[in-house]
Write a protein that holds these residues in place. Structure first.
Motif, PDB file in Angstrom:
ATOM      1  N   SER A  16      38.837  27.355  31.837  1.00  0.00           N
ATOM      2  CA  SER A  16      38.586  28.592  32.209  1.00  0.00           C
ATOM      3  C   SER A  16      37.927  29.050  33.271  1.00  0.00           C
ATOM      4  N   VAL A  17      36.972  28.027  33.739  1.00  0.00           N
ATOM      5  CA  VAL A  17      36.518  28.106  35.131  1.00  0.00           C
ATOM      6  C   VAL A  17      37.557  28.181  36.201  1.00  0.00           C
ATOM      7  N   ASP A  18      38.440  27.366  35.935  1.00  0.00           N
ATOM      8  CA  ASP A  18      39.714  27.153  37.009  1.00  0.00           C
ATOM      9  C   ASP A  18      40.485  28.546  36.988  1.00  0.00           C
ATOM     10  N   PHE A  19      40.584  29.050  35.765  1.00  0.00           N
ATOM     11  CA  PHE A  19      41.273  30.398  35.511  1.00  0.00           C
ATOM     12  C   PHE A  19      40.451  31.476  36.313  1.00  0.00           C
ATOM     13  N   SER A  20      39.175  31.445  36.255  1.00  0.00           N
ATOM     14  CA  SER A  20      38.345  32.291  36.894  1.00  0.00           C
ATOM     15  C   SER A  20      38.391  32.240  38.305  1.00  0.00           C
ATOM     16  N   ILE A  21      38.513  31.284  38.935  1.00  0.00           N
ATOM     17  CA  ILE A  21      38.584  30.917  40.351  1.00  0.00           C
ATOM     18  C   ILE A  21      39.882  31.637  41.053  1.00  0.00           C
ATOM     19  N   VAL A  22      41.031  31.501  40.130  1.00  0.00           N
ATOM     20  CA  VAL A  22      42.283  31.870  40.646  1.00  0.00           C
ATOM     21  C   VAL A  22      42.161  33.476  40.393  1.00  0.00           C
TER      22      VAL A  22
END
Length: 121
Positions: A16-22
């Motif tokens: 979910s953090v990776d998705f937030s970065i994108v």
């Protein structure tokens, strides 16, 4: 079983953090495009509180800086979660990741406070 469950939860949080970065990176690009087109379009006037041309540009630049700082914080959270999921708890990399989260948070707090004061006047 308990370790696998904790590892799965940490992996899901990390995704979910990776998705937030994108998502934040895409929004940064959009905000930069809005900053570049602010004087020429009426679309930006609807997004931001318009008092003058300088106010509009200042708000757009502030928004892009805040999104950039959010990306830095998300990267710090990602590296901290990766280290914890790997079993590295008390290492120097975690301290660097915590600093990578806290310094942008402080800058965001100061910028938001200044923006709140300036745009209310």
């Amino acid at each position: 079983m308990k370790k696998k469950l904790i590892s799965l939860i940490l992996t899901l949080i990390q995704l979910s953090v990776d998705f937030s970065i994108v998502a934040a990176s895409i929004s940064l690009v959009i905000v930069i495009i809005l900053v570049a087109s602010t004087p020429f379009t009426g679309f930006a006037h609807e997004l931001f509180d318009y008092h003058s041309w300088w106010s509009l540009v200042l708000q757009a630049v502030t928004a892009s800086v805040l999104v950039f700082l959010a990306i830095i914080m998300f990267v710090g959270v990602h590296s901290l979660l990766r280290n914890i999921n790997s079993g590295l708890y008390f290492v120097n990399q975690n301290l660097v990741a915590v600093r990578q989260i806290l310094w942008p948070s402080l800058v965001v707090f100061v910028l938001q406070s200044l923006a709140s004061i300036c745009f209310r006047l």
